[in-house]
Design an enzyme around this catalytic site. Structure first.
Site, mmCIF file in Angstrom:
data_model
loop_
_atom_site.group_PDB
_atom_site.id
_atom_site.type_symbol
_atom_site.label_atom_id
_atom_site.label_comp_id
_atom_site.label_asym_id
_atom_site.label_seq_id
_atom_site.Cartn_x
_atom_site.Cartn_y
_atom_site.Cartn_z
ATOM 1 N N HIS A 118 0.808 -1.216 0.000
ATOM 2 C CA HIS A 118 0.000 0.000 0.000
ATOM 3 C C HIS A 118 0.843 1.268 0.000
ATOM 4 O O HIS A 118 0.289 2.366 0.060
ATOM 5 C CB HIS A 118 -0.909 -0.002 1.228
ATOM 6 N N CYS A 119 2.181 1.126 -0.062
ATOM 7 C CA CYS A 119 3.048 2.316 -0.020
ATOM 8 C C CYS A 119 3.771 2.536 -1.344
ATOM 9 O O CYS A 119 3.396 3.398 -2.128
ATOM 10 C CB CYS A 119 4.055 2.197 1.123
ATOM 11 N N ILE A 120 4.816 1.735 -1.609
ATOM 12 C CA ILE A 120 5.669 2.066 -2.751
ATOM 13 C C ILE A 120 4.994 1.816 -4.092
ATOM 14 O O ILE A 120 5.420 2.376 -5.104
ATOM 15 C CB ILE A 120 7.030 1.346 -2.695
ATOM 16 N N VAL A 149 1.876 2.638 -4.623
ATOM 17 C CA VAL A 149 0.783 3.611 -4.733
ATOM 18 C C VAL A 149 1.268 5.050 -4.572
ATOM 19 O O VAL A 149 0.921 5.931 -5.371
ATOM 20 C CB VAL A 149 -0.311 3.309 -3.685
ATOM 21 N N ASP A 150 2.073 5.308 -3.547
ATOM 22 C CA ASP A 150 2.471 6.687 -3.235
ATOM 23 C C ASP A 150 3.147 7.419 -4.394
ATOM 24 O O ASP A 150 2.836 8.591 -4.653
ATOM 25 C CB ASP A 150 3.385 6.704 -2.005
#
Length: 207
Positions: free
Chosen positions: A69-71, A73-74
């Site tokens: 959910h981080c690299i 998406v961000d």
């Protein structure tokens, strides 16, 4: 440890920079890995030698893509926000393109290996080991292993999976029950792809 910055916006940009740094460097090493394949070189040997340099090099390692959910998406959020301000994030867009292509690259490499053995994907049994987006985490969000499964199923392969954290997969068109991890089952497989190397799998293939 709390590291204060000047504003909430600055704090958010710190997170975006860190995640974008990782996704860009993962894309770089994935691209170098595909090039090493063309050159007949081992990317693992290259990285191991490069990281002996005491400064200026930080090792990143290739894989079947990025997830979570981080690299995954961000950086896309940052790219979208940049476009709102009339700015094109070329590194982010290119890195996303490289990483998104990795599941297909895995399948293409697999197909080449099978053809060397006079087999096709359609007549092959393929076991995917590890389906979480990263090791030792019970989380499937944006996992590239799921993309590999979908591509293989679309190509007609007989796909099964084993992951100690997931007894079944029922997500976005995939409906599978965890396969038994036995010698008899492994012998029936034409290829095993270790997509996510959970710590609990260490040495499992040697027993």
């Amino acid at each position: 440890k709390v590291v204060p910055v000047s504003s909430a916006s600055a704090a958010e940009m710190v997170k975006l920079l860190e995640n974008t740094f990782r996704v860009v460097n993962i894309a770089l090493v994935n691209e170098i890995m595909t090039l090493c394949d063309r050159f007949g070189l081992s990317i693992w040997e290259i990285i191991d030698a490069a990281k002996t340099k005491p400064y200026g090099f930080m090792p990143f390692y290739p894989g079947p893509g990025v997830g979570g959910h981080c690299i995954s998406v961000d950086p896309l959020y940052l790219s979208w926000k940049a476009k709102k301000h009339g700015f094109e994030t070329k590194f982010i867009d290119l890195a996303t393109s490289v990483n998104d292509a990795m599941p297909q690259y895995v399948v293409d490499r697999l197909e080449g290996i099978l053809l060397e053995r006079k087999k096709t994907l359609e007549e092959s049994n393929i076991l995917i080991v590890g389906v979480a987006y990263k090791k030792d985490v019970k989380d499937l969000r944006e996992s590239p292993a799921l993309d590999i499964i979908r591509i293989l199923e679309t190509r007609g392969a007989k796909v099964s999976y084993y992951d100690p954290l997931f007894p079944y997969l029922k997500i976005k068109g995939i409906d599978l029950k965890r396969a038994p991890f036995t010698k008899a089952f492994l012998k029936r497989q034409d290829c095993v792809i270790i997509a996510t190397a959970h710590s609990s799998l260490n040495g499992l293939f040697l027993t």
